[in-house]
Design a protein around this motif. Structure first.
Motif, PDB file in Angstrom:
ATOM      1  N   VAL A  82       0.829  -1.204   0.000  1.00  0.00           N
ATOM      2  CA  VAL A  82       0.000   0.000   0.000  1.00  0.00           C
ATOM      3  C   VAL A  82       0.863   1.254   0.000  1.00  0.00           C
ATOM      4  O   VAL A  82       0.716   2.123  -0.855  1.00  0.00           O
ATOM      5  CB  VAL A  82      -0.970   0.001   1.198  1.00  0.00           C
ATOM      6  CG1 VAL A  82      -1.751   1.286   1.259  1.00  0.00           C
ATOM      7  CG2 VAL A  82      -1.905  -1.193   1.106  1.00  0.00           C
ATOM      8  N   TRP A  83       1.764   1.333   0.947  1.00  0.00           N
ATOM      9  CA  TRP A  83       2.510   2.600   1.045  1.00  0.00           C
ATOM     10  C   TRP A  83       3.646   2.715   0.062  1.00  0.00           C
ATOM     11  O   TRP A  83       4.020   3.815  -0.325  1.00  0.00           O
ATOM     12  CB  TRP A  83       2.937   2.890   2.467  1.00  0.00           C
ATOM     13  CG  TRP A  83       3.895   1.975   3.139  1.00  0.00           C
ATOM     14  CD1 TRP A  83       3.595   0.847   3.849  1.00  0.00           C
ATOM     15  CD2 TRP A  83       5.307   2.134   3.224  1.00  0.00           C
ATOM     16  NE1 TRP A  83       4.731   0.303   4.357  1.00  0.00           N
ATOM     17  CE2 TRP A  83       5.805   1.074   3.994  1.00  0.00           C
ATOM     18  CE3 TRP A  83       6.198   3.071   2.732  1.00  0.00           C
ATOM     19  CZ2 TRP A  83       7.139   0.916   4.279  1.00  0.00           C
ATOM     20  CZ3 TRP A  83       7.541   2.909   3.024  1.00  0.00           C
ATOM     21  CH2 TRP A  83       8.001   1.845   3.785  1.00  0.00           C
ATOM     22  N   THR A  84       4.206   1.595  -0.417  1.00  0.00           N
ATOM     23  CA  THR A  84       5.262   1.745  -1.410  1.00  0.00           C
ATOM     24  C   THR A  84       4.700   2.095  -2.783  1.00  0.00           C
ATOM     25  O   THR A  84       5.372   2.765  -3.566  1.00  0.00           O
ATOM     26  CB  THR A  84       6.141   0.485  -1.504  1.00  0.00           C
ATOM     27  OG1 THR A  84       5.315  -0.642  -1.741  1.00  0.00           O
ATOM     28  CG2 THR A  84       6.955   0.301  -0.260  1.00  0.00           C
ATOM     29  N   LEU A  85       3.494   1.626  -3.083  1.00  0.00           N
ATOM     30  CA  LEU A  85       2.878   2.016  -4.350  1.00  0.00           C
ATOM     31  C   LEU A  85       2.607   3.514  -4.374  1.00  0.00           C
ATOM     32  O   LEU A  85       2.715   4.158  -5.414  1.00  0.00           O
ATOM     33  CB  LEU A  85       1.585   1.232  -4.584  1.00  0.00           C
ATOM     34  CG  LEU A  85       1.782  -0.171  -5.118  1.00  0.00           C
ATOM     35  CD1 LEU A  85       0.485  -0.961  -5.060  1.00  0.00           C
ATOM     36  CD2 LEU A  85       2.331  -0.150  -6.536  1.00  0.00           C
ATOM     37  N   ILE A  86       2.267   4.053  -3.233  1.00  0.00           N
ATOM     38  CA  ILE A  86       2.031   5.503  -3.166  1.00  0.00           C
ATOM     39  C   ILE A  86       3.356   6.247  -3.069  1.00  0.00           C
ATOM     40  O   ILE A  86       3.556   7.263  -3.736  1.00  0.00           O
ATOM     41  CB  ILE A  86       1.119   5.844  -1.972  1.00  0.00           C
ATOM     42  CG1 ILE A  86      -0.263   5.252  -2.200  1.00  0.00           C
ATOM     43  CG2 ILE A  86       1.023   7.353  -1.781  1.00  0.00           C
ATOM     44  CD1 ILE A  86      -1.196   5.409  -1.042  1.00  0.00           C
ATOM     45  N   ALA A  87       4.279   5.733  -2.257  1.00  0.00           N
ATOM     46  CA  ALA A  87       5.553   6.431  -2.049  1.00  0.00           C
ATOM     47  C   ALA A  87       6.392   6.492  -3.318  1.00  0.00           C
ATOM     48  O   ALA A  87       7.224   7.383  -3.465  1.00  0.00           O
ATOM     49  CB  ALA A  87       6.342   5.756  -0.936  1.00  0.00           C
ATOM     50  N   GLY A  88       6.182   5.561  -4.235  1.00  0.00           N
ATOM     51  CA  GLY A  88       6.919   5.576  -5.493  1.00  0.00           C
ATOM     52  C   GLY A  88       6.398   6.598  -6.480  1.00  0.00           C
ATOM     53  O   GLY A  88       6.891   6.669  -7.601  1.00  0.00           O
ATOM     54  N   THR A  89       5.409   7.370  -6.089  1.00  0.00           N
ATOM     55  CA  THR A  89       4.816   8.370  -6.977  1.00  0.00           C
ATOM     56  C   THR A  89       4.960   9.751  -6.356  1.00  0.00           C
ATOM     57  O   THR A  89       5.525   9.906  -5.286  1.00  0.00           O
ATOM     58  CB  THR A  89       3.314   8.068  -7.195  1.00  0.00           C
ATOM     59  OG1 THR A  89       2.630   8.236  -5.958  1.00  0.00           O
ATOM     60  CG2 THR A  89       3.093   6.655  -7.711  1.00  0.00           C
ATOM     61  N   GLU A  90       4.406  10.723  -7.028  1.00  0.00           N
ATOM     62  CA  GLU A  90       4.397  12.093  -6.489  1.00  0.00           C
ATOM     63  C   GLU A  90       3.108  12.296  -5.692  1.00  0.00           C
ATOM     64  O   GLU A  90       2.241  13.094  -6.039  1.00  0.00           O
ATOM     65  CB  GLU A  90       4.511  13.085  -7.639  1.00  0.00           C
ATOM     66  CG  GLU A  90       5.816  12.953  -8.391  1.00  0.00           C
ATOM     67  CD  GLU A  90       5.852  13.801  -9.647  1.00  0.00           C
ATOM     68  OE1 GLU A  90       4.812  14.366 -10.042  1.00  0.00           O
ATOM     69  OE2 GLU A  90       6.932  13.881 -10.242  1.00  0.00           O
ATOM     70  N   TYR A  91       3.013  11.554  -4.602  1.00  0.00           N
ATOM     71  CA  TYR A  91       1.793  11.538  -3.791  1.00  0.00           C
ATOM     72  C   TYR A  91       1.543  12.855  -3.071  1.00  0.00           C
ATOM     73  O   TYR A  91       0.426  13.144  -2.671  1.00  0.00           O
ATOM     74  CB  TYR A  91       1.827  10.390  -2.781  1.00  0.00           C
ATOM     75  CG  TYR A  91       2.839  10.561  -1.693  1.00  0.00           C
ATOM     76  CD1 TYR A  91       2.482  11.167  -0.497  1.00  0.00           C
ATOM     77  CD2 TYR A  91       4.139  10.122  -1.850  1.00  0.00           C
ATOM     78  CE1 TYR A  91       3.406  11.327   0.515  1.00  0.00           C
ATOM     79  CE2 TYR A  91       5.073  10.278  -0.844  1.00  0.00           C
ATOM     80  CZ  TYR A  91       4.696  10.880   0.323  1.00  0.00           C
ATOM     81  OH  TYR A  91       5.609  11.044   1.327  1.00  0.00           O
ATOM     82  N   PHE A  92       2.567  13.641  -2.870  1.00  0.00           N
ATOM     83  CA  PHE A  92       2.421  14.889  -2.121  1.00  0.00           C
ATOM     84  C   PHE A  92       1.517  15.889  -2.845  1.00  0.00           C
ATOM     85  O   PHE A  92       1.072  16.862  -2.256  1.00  0.00           O
ATOM     86  CB  PHE A  92       3.784  15.504  -1.840  1.00  0.00           C
ATOM     87  CG  PHE A  92       4.658  15.627  -3.053  1.00  0.00           C
ATOM     88  CD1 PHE A  92       4.561  16.711  -3.901  1.00  0.00           C
ATOM     89  CD2 PHE A  92       5.574  14.619  -3.345  1.00  0.00           C
ATOM     90  CE1 PHE A  92       5.355  16.805  -5.025  1.00  0.00           C
ATOM     91  CE2 PHE A  92       6.377  14.705  -4.475  1.00  0.00           C
ATOM     92  CZ  PHE A  92       6.268  15.801  -5.320  1.00  0.00           C
TER      93      PHE A  92
END
Length: 200
Positions: A82-92
């Motif tokens: 869950v969090w690595t799929l988001i962290a690998g993007t420009e989630y901010f």
């Protein structure tokens, strides 16, 4: 005239507190409960942990980073999805993903902590802690907060918002709901254990 000094006898009295006695162990070696991983709650905890890590390998394999394809093949590299799929993007750029990241990372770390406690049977050495109640509260809160994070995650995913990160965000949403189901299962088993303990 001075009186000759007499040797003073000193008595030292020590006591052991009952609090310290309760934490003493009869053996100095750690136990390892292999059977725990074969139970359904043990498998659910492993699934909760594993559904996070594999996405890191999947996302890096997608980007063509060296050595990541081999890591993506191994089934033991499934966690932190869950969090690595988001962290690998420009989630901010999407503030809602901050909540998803907090819940995913926070409960991943605590779940690893509880897995270590269960595997080493540390809960048997600290009987003062009501472990069934702690497990029920932990799993119940993880279920509730992960459900809210999964809903926020799913509602924040849109191809119009950022088509470059859409696949990673959609996958993270799917895995967030999958982890929510795992925590729901563990909440159920924790409730059964808590209820049977309070009835006795």
């Amino acid at each position: 005239m001075e009186e000759p000094q007499r040797a003073r006898s000193q008595t030292v009295t020590t006591t052991a507190s009952s609090f310290a006695e309760n934490f003493s162990t009869t053996s100095s070696s750690f136990s390892y409960d292999r059977e725990f991983l074969r139970t359904l709650p043990g498998l659910l905890i492993v699934a909760e942990i594993d559904i996070g890590y594999g996405s890191c390998a999947w996302a890096s394999a997608r980007r063509g980073q060296p050595g990541s394809v081999t890591a993506a093949r191994g089934h033991q590299v499934l966690g932190l999805l869950v969090w690595t799929l988001i962290a690998g993007t420009e989630y901010f750029r999407v503030p809602a993903f901050g909540w998803v990241m907090f819940v995913a990372v926070f409960y991943w770390v605590l779940t690893v902590f509880f897995l270590i406690i269960y595997l080493t049977m540390t809960y048997t050495r600290i009987p003062q802690v009501p472990w069934t109640t702690v497990g029920l509260w932990f799993n119940g809160s993880a279920f509730a907060l992960y459900l809210s994070a999964a809903i926020v995650d799913a509602s924040s995913v849109s191809p119009e918002r950022d088509s470059h990160n859409f696949n990673s965000w959609a996958a993270s949403s799917f895995f967030a709901f999958l982890v929510t189901i795992c925590y729901a299962g563990n909440t159920y088993f924790s409730f059964i254990a808590w209820r049977s303990r309070t009835i006795q």
